[in-house]
Design a protein around this motif. Structure first.
Motif, PDB file in Angstrom:
ATOM      1  N   PHE A  32       0.809  -1.213   0.000  1.00 17.90           N
ATOM      2  CA  PHE A  32       0.000   0.000   0.000  1.00 17.90           C
ATOM      3  C   PHE A  32       0.849   1.273   0.000  1.00 17.90           C
ATOM      4  O   PHE A  32       0.308   2.373  -0.014  1.00 17.90           O
TER       5      PHE A  32
ATOM      6  N   GLN B   7       0.354   4.245  -2.431  1.00 14.23           N
ATOM      7  CA  GLN B   7      -0.741   5.186  -2.223  1.00 14.23           C
ATOM      8  C   GLN B   7      -0.256   6.466  -1.555  1.00 14.23           C
ATOM      9  O   GLN B   7      -0.886   7.511  -1.674  1.00 14.23           O
TER      10      GLN B   7
ATOM     11  N   TYR C  39      -5.760  -4.346  -4.743  1.00 11.57           N
ATOM     12  CA  TYR C  39      -5.826  -4.069  -3.300  1.00 11.57           C
ATOM     13  C   TYR C  39      -7.054  -4.719  -2.670  1.00 11.57           C
ATOM     14  O   TYR C  39      -7.269  -4.596  -1.466  1.00 11.57           O
TER      15      TYR C  39
END
Length: 379
Positions: free
Chosen positions: A234, A237, A298
């Motif tokens: 992640f 992001q 995701y």
């Protein structure tokens, strides 16, 4: 929306020397080494989940450093030097885990590991022996063992596998309980004075007035002298130019199998399939290579096609002519790229990251945590 009290502002939400985003294995081991080497540092770990939900508590519970076909494939793709570097980090990481925690605390079991070889993989017997001998020679300096891998075809019939022609054993492999390992790590770093903040998502950050300001999804912001991003898959992001992509790893768990004939950890097809016993149940994961593009996501839900591929593998290879049901299905999100070496670096002044564990975060995290802590503090 409630206002922050002075007590909260001056304790939980106070300015910190280091804030770590991500409470998975890498974030926790990084906090451990930061506090171990610098006890006076104020450190907080921030996670958007109630518990770590990327890969750390949603994996298959393997304590491994790679199978023969995986390591040979890595060598052909990235070279011998990089393959050995990654194996050494994994092996050292597993040793650090066992040095820090008792086996019972983390459900660690020395049951050994195996790799299944089938005819359709196209392995010539002479080439297979040659690869095993070559790896054993190269890994000796790391493991201090004469043979990390060896053929043990005699166990194929004993284990009841179908259409498996060779079995490579690795007695250095083991299994553990990922949830318990996360729990004891959390308790350990909290006992060292690390603040854990859950259910807080970091939306953005910026450097201002000599510190890093973090904007959250809550009604307050946080600030720190140094920011460490440990959100693995992640991370992009928050830092879009990082070379790391999400890869979903799907898993299923069977019902109890009467008279299960084997225990331990098992690999197949360069590690893209992996299974182990969980008591008398079979935990199986992988098949990501059946739909690489689809699994770059995701999304934490499971998919019908990958789960069907896993069930087919169960019926055809692992548990032929055996009745069972599927009791659990879940997935975790790994951080991957074309490179297997983790990204451990300083992004800019005051900003650091430790991501891209490639599905081996259990083994890599202790070494990566120590490495990034040294990079951030110089010690």
């Amino acid at each position: 929306m409630p206002q922050v009290s002075i007590w909260e502002k001056e304790s939980f939400y106070s300015h910190k020397d280091v804030i770590i985003i991500g409470s998975g294995f890498v974030g926790l081991w990084s906090a451990y080494y930061l506090k171990k080497n610098h006890p006076k540092l104020s450190v907080a770990i921030v996670d958007r989940g109630i518990i770590p939900t990327g890969a750390s508590t949603r994996n298959a519970g393997f304590a491994c450093f790679g199978s023969v076909s995986e390591l040979i494939a890595d060598t052909m793709k990235s070279g011998e030097e990089q393959m050995l570097e990654i194996v050494e980090m994994r092996y050292k990481g597993l040793k650090k885990i066992r040095k820090t925690f008792r086996n019972k605390e983390i459900g660690y079991e020395d049951l050994g590991g195996y790799e299944l070889i089938t005819d359709d993989q196209g392995f010539d017997m002479n080439a297979l022996r040659s690869n095993i001998d070559w790896l054993n020679k190269k890994l000796k300096n790391i493991t201090k063992k004469e043979k990390a891998f060896y053929l043990n075809d005699e166990k194929i019939t004993e284990f009841g596998f179908a259409d498996v022609h060779h079995l490579i054993e690795n007695r250095l492999e083991a299994q553990l309980h990922s949830g318990k390992l996360c729990q004891v790590l959390l308790k350990l770093v909290q006992s060292m004075g690390v603040t854990i903040l859950n259910s807080i998502e970091i939306k953005s950050f910026e450097k201002t007035n000599g510190k890093v300001e973090l904007q959250t999804n809550q009604h307050f912001s946080l600030s720190t002298n140094q920011l460490l991003i440990c959100t693995n898959a992640f991370a992009k992001q928050l830092v879009p130019d990082l070379d790391v992509e999400p890869a979903r790893g799907q898993i299923l768990l069977t019902s109890e199998i009467s008279n299960l004939k084997w225990n331990g950890t098992f690999h197949y097809d360069e590690g893209f399939y992996y299974f182990r016993n969980l008591g008398n149940r079979v935990l199986l994961g992988g098949a990501r290579n059946k739909a690489f593009d689809e699994e770059h996501t995701y999304e934490l839900s499971t998919s019908e096609n990958i789960q069907a591929a896993l069930e087919h593998f169960l019926h055809e290879k692992i548990l032929p002519a055996t009745s069972f049901t599927i009791d659990y299905r879940w997935s975790g999100i790994m951080g991957v790229s074309n490179e297997k070496i983790p990204v451990v670096k300083q992004i800019s002044d005051q900003i650091f990251c430790a991501v891209r564990m490639g599905g081996m975060g259990v083994a890599l995290a202790p070494v990566i945590g120590e490495k990034i802590a040294h990079l951030m503090t110089g010690k």
